[in-house]
Write a protein that holds these residues in place. Structure first.
Motif, PDB file in Angstrom:
ATOM      1  N   LEU A 418      35.635  35.455  34.851  1.00  0.00           N
ATOM      2  CA  LEU A 418      35.033  36.363  35.456  1.00  0.00           C
ATOM      3  C   LEU A 418      33.515  35.370  35.429  1.00  0.00           C
ATOM      4  O   LEU A 418      33.250  35.199  36.423  1.00  0.00           O
ATOM      5  N   THR A 419      33.469  34.774  34.095  1.00  0.00           N
ATOM      6  CA  THR A 419      32.669  34.062  34.774  1.00  0.00           C
ATOM      7  C   THR A 419      32.233  32.641  36.078  1.00  0.00           C
ATOM      8  O   THR A 419      31.222  32.373  36.228  1.00  0.00           O
ATOM      9  N   GLU A 420      33.365  32.276  36.508  1.00  0.00           N
ATOM     10  CA  GLU A 420      33.104  31.391  37.306  1.00  0.00           C
ATOM     11  C   GLU A 420      33.013  31.941  38.694  1.00  0.00           C
ATOM     12  O   GLU A 420      32.269  31.806  39.214  1.00  0.00           O
ATOM     13  N   ASP A 421      33.371  33.517  38.267  1.00  0.00           N
ATOM     14  CA  ASP A 421      33.619  34.521  39.686  1.00  0.00           C
ATOM     15  C   ASP A 421      31.405  34.830  39.955  1.00  0.00           C
ATOM     16  O   ASP A 421      31.170  34.668  40.471  1.00  0.00           O
ATOM     17  N   LEU A 422      31.120  34.780  38.396  1.00  0.00           N
ATOM     18  CA  LEU A 422      29.568  35.295  38.528  1.00  0.00           C
ATOM     19  C   LEU A 422      28.571  34.199  38.513  1.00  0.00           C
ATOM     20  O   LEU A 422      27.702  34.213  39.294  1.00  0.00           O
ATOM     21  N   LEU A 423      29.630  32.887  38.139  1.00  0.00           N
ATOM     22  CA  LEU A 423      28.380  31.739  38.509  1.00  0.00           C
ATOM     23  C   LEU A 423      28.435  31.461  40.173  1.00  0.00           C
ATOM     24  O   LEU A 423      27.448  31.233  40.751  1.00  0.00           O
ATOM     25  N   ASP A 424      29.841  31.235  40.983  1.00  0.00           N
ATOM     26  CA  ASP A 424      30.287  31.828  42.178  1.00  0.00           C
ATOM     27  C   ASP A 424      28.777  32.416  42.816  1.00  0.00           C
ATOM     28  O   ASP A 424      28.221  31.642  43.663  1.00  0.00           O
ATOM     29  N   VAL A 425      28.209  33.704  42.567  1.00  0.00           N
ATOM     30  CA  VAL A 425      27.946  34.218  43.086  1.00  0.00           C
ATOM     31  C   VAL A 425      26.026  34.146  42.871  1.00  0.00           C
ATOM     32  O   VAL A 425      25.785  34.268  43.764  1.00  0.00           O
ATOM     33  N   ILE A 480      39.659  27.628  49.354  1.00  0.00           N
ATOM     34  CA  ILE A 480      41.047  29.041  49.934  1.00  0.00           C
ATOM     35  C   ILE A 480      42.195  29.333  49.454  1.00  0.00           C
ATOM     36  O   ILE A 480      42.494  30.694  49.004  1.00  0.00           O
ATOM     37  N   GLU A 481      42.068  27.861  48.130  1.00  0.00           N
ATOM     38  CA  GLU A 481      42.786  29.055  46.973  1.00  0.00           C
ATOM     39  C   GLU A 481      42.480  30.050  46.322  1.00  0.00           C
ATOM     40  O   GLU A 481      43.167  31.192  45.706  1.00  0.00           O
ATOM     41  N   GLN A 482      41.162  30.637  46.008  1.00  0.00           N
ATOM     42  CA  GLN A 482      40.241  31.056  45.508  1.00  0.00           C
ATOM     43  C   GLN A 482      41.057  32.311  46.360  1.00  0.00           C
ATOM     44  O   GLN A 482      40.783  32.941  45.420  1.00  0.00           O
ATOM     45  N   VAL A 483      40.083  32.376  47.259  1.00  0.00           N
ATOM     46  CA  VAL A 483      40.318  33.833  48.242  1.00  0.00           C
ATOM     47  C   VAL A 483      41.800  33.815  48.336  1.00  0.00           C
ATOM     48  O   VAL A 483      41.909  35.289  47.929  1.00  0.00           O
ATOM     49  N   PHE A 484      42.887  32.996  48.415  1.00  0.00           N
ATOM     50  CA  PHE A 484      43.973  33.502  48.634  1.00  0.00           C
ATOM     51  C   PHE A 484      44.493  34.596  46.990  1.00  0.00           C
ATOM     52  O   PHE A 484      45.169  35.697  46.746  1.00  0.00           O
TER      53      PHE A 484
END
Length: 592
Positions: A418-425, A480-484
């Motif tokens: 979750l923290t990685e997703d938030l950082l990406d955003v 791309i692995e993150q997308v999958f």
């Protein structure tokens, strides 16, 4: 005997004897007098609008011309198909009561003249069998002979009837009928002109009332617009000439936009620029109003930035709604061509929203950075405890302890994700997101992700289908692995009853791009949420109702990552049937 005569071809009922020179001179003098009188009537017709008085003059002239004793003029109503007396001379009230309104079906002289559309002459009412019905009325009214001459419009439609009556039997001469026709024509012109003037008057009155009503509506409309905080503009035509604007519009532009000025000219005159969200100048042909004006399609929620002449920048959302015409436009506005399309432009200043969004992003960024360290510590100690337990000895964990530490490790892994997703955003929103591109075999990458995700579930069967042995593309493999991972994790999460999940990879020969499909048979996405699915923090209502947890960031990140690779992503979904997500990536080559 009752006879008929066409007004343009009058005929006498008895042979006309040869006239002497003196009689011819008298006839010429009478005709000249009649024409002079007609001219005088024409002059008064131009200066006067009193129709009845003019018709009475015409009637009086015809009575004098033929030496008649009575007469009347009737007007025709094409709706009721009846004649009604509007001018008369010499009649008793009994006659007026009887012939005040005459139908085309009645056997009176004027009724038959109306039906035949030609003049009717009754030489003697006491001997003419066709007049038997009205013989008693003729006796009471004191006449023995009748002439009824129809009055026609220039188009040949019936306007009314001119009738004269004699106390004694009377046979008109050709000279009398010719002059009567001149007077009848004059009467018809009077009636037609009067009706045209009345119609014009009514039209002008209606137009003035409509304009007054439009002015009132426009004033109310302007008052309402001026109360709005959004800038509202009404523009017309391909050059986007301003019809009206509210007070907030001047604040948005930092300058007043004059009515009738084209938008591009106004922007250039005041040094105002329209920019895209990333700060690039907007081409004139891409003006939002011009797009709606050209295509006739509504444009909603377009993000732009207004750069005022002093450098102030205002982020705005723009709506453009086209109309083919607006009946509320009043006189000052209707001077522009009425056939041109009109577009309503609404500019919403979202500076406050952008500031709040920036503050939120800063908070998320701060919170996620602060969370990373304790989460990493927790995950690290959980790994150490599980490792020591596996080695046994006096520090070993019992089964309950190992289970709880494993749950701690799983929770910390989820929190890390979750923290990685938030950082990406936050990086994307701040424009700090970067890709690490290299040549990658998409077939091998996909197989690897499918195996890894399959290991997390025993209720779902993941299958990867492709006819390709290799397919190379220049991508950021981790992203791309993150997308999958996001797509497959969603397919598993939103298929709570288990079932098959398919991943299909093909190469499109014409566009030379890799095309992926991820298909499940899960809950599907409600139609109402589909349009917003790739936005941040958006989740389907059915998912919320089922209690399935999630942040609504996964698909937003998928779209951003795919588009930053030069690809596209879309989906098809039906609630309770399943979903299929499609995405494409530019590829290098395929090896069969």
């Amino acid at each position: 005997m009752m006879t008929s005569h066409h007004p343009e071809e009058p005929e006498a009922t008895v042979p006309v004897p040869h006239l002497s020179q003196g009689e011819q001179q008298a006839e010429t003098t009478a005709e000249l007098s009649a024409i002079t009188r007609l001219y005088e009537l024409s002059t008064r017709l131009v200066l006067s609008s009193g129709l009845e008085a003019l018709l009475e003059e015409v009637l009086h002239a015809v009575i004098e011309l033929q030496g008649a004793d009575f007469g009347n003029v009737q007007l025709y109503d094409p709706v009721s198909k009846r004649l009604t007396i509007v001018a008369q001379q010499g009649f008793k009230q009994t006659f007026l009561d009887c012939f005040r309104s005459v139908s085309v079906h009645e056997r009176s002289a004027c009724g038959m003249a109306l039906a035949r559309r030609e003049r009717v002459i009754v030489f003697d009412t006491e001997t003419d069998p066709a007049y038997k019905t009205y013989r008693h009325m003729a006796v009471l009214s004191g006449y023995r002979s009748v002439q009824s001459t129809p009055l026609f419009t220039r188009a040949g439609d019936i306007l009314g009837m001119l009738s004269i009556h004699f106390r004694l039997p009377h046979s008109p001469s050709a000279h009398e009928l010719r002059l009567t026709d001149l007077y009848a024509k004059q009467a018809a012109e009077m009636i037609e002109r009067h009706r045209m003037e009345e119609e014009l008057k009514r039209t002008n009155e209606a137009l003035q009332k409509a304009r007054a009503d439009a002015d009132v509506r426009l004033q109310v409309f302007q008052l309402i617009l001026d109360r709005l905080s959004n800038g509202v503009f009404l523009v017309q035509g391909p050059h986007l000439r301003l019809l009206l604007a509210n007070q907030a519009a001047t604040t948005l532009w930092g300058a007043a936009w004059p009515q009738g000025q084209p938008e591009e000219e106004f922007l250039h005159q005041h040094g105002i620029q329209l920019l895209t969200p990333n700060g690039q100048p907007l081409p004139p042909e891409d003006l939002t109003g011009r797009r709606a004006m050209t295509t006739g399609e509504t444009v909603l929620h377009r993000q732009l930035v207004i750069c005022q002449s002093d450098g102030t920048r205002l982020p705005v959302l723009v709506d453009a709604i086209p109309f083919e015409n607006l009946s509320l436009l009043s006189r000052p506005l209707s001077a522009l061509p009425p056939t041109e399309r009109v577009v309503l432009l609404v500019y919403q200043d979202v500076s406050t929203l952008k500031a709040a969004e920036t503050l939120k992003d800063q908070f998320i960024s701060l919170a996620t950075h602060e969370l990373r360290t304790p989460v990493t510590i927790i995950a690290g100690y959980a790994d150490r405890l599980l490792g020591r337990s596996a080695r046994g000895g006096e520090y070993g964990l019992n089964e309950w302890q190992r289970e709880k530490v494993q749950e701690m490790k799983q929770a910390s892994w989820q929190l890390t994700s979750l923290t990685e997703d938030l950082l990406d955003v936050t990086r994307i929103q701040a424009g700090e997101f970067k890709l690490e591109l290299r040549s990658v075999d998409l077939v091998a990458l996909t197989e690897r992700v499918v195996r890894r995700i399959q290991a997390t579930t025993d209720r779902h069967q993941l299958a990867f289908h492709t006819t390709l042995s290799q397919l190379w593309a220049t991508v950021d493999a981790i992203r791309i692995e993150q997308v999958f991972s996001n797509l497959l994790s969603n397919a598993i999460k939103y298929s709570p009853d288990g079932g098959p999940i398919e991943v299909i990879l093909e190469e499109h020969a014409e566009t030379h791009e890799a095309r992926f499909r991820v298909r499940d048979q899960g809950m599907g996405i409600p139609h109402a949420q589909q349009v917003h699915l790739f936005e941040r923090f958006v989740r389907g209502e059915n998912v919320r109702a089922s209690g399935i947890r999630g942040t609504g960031l996964g698909l937003y990140l998928c779209r951003e990552l795919i588009e930053r690779h030069g690809g596209q992503i879309a989906f098809e979904s039906e609630e309770d049937v399943g979903s299929t997500f499609f995405f494409s990536l530019p590829c290098i080559r395929a090896v069969q």
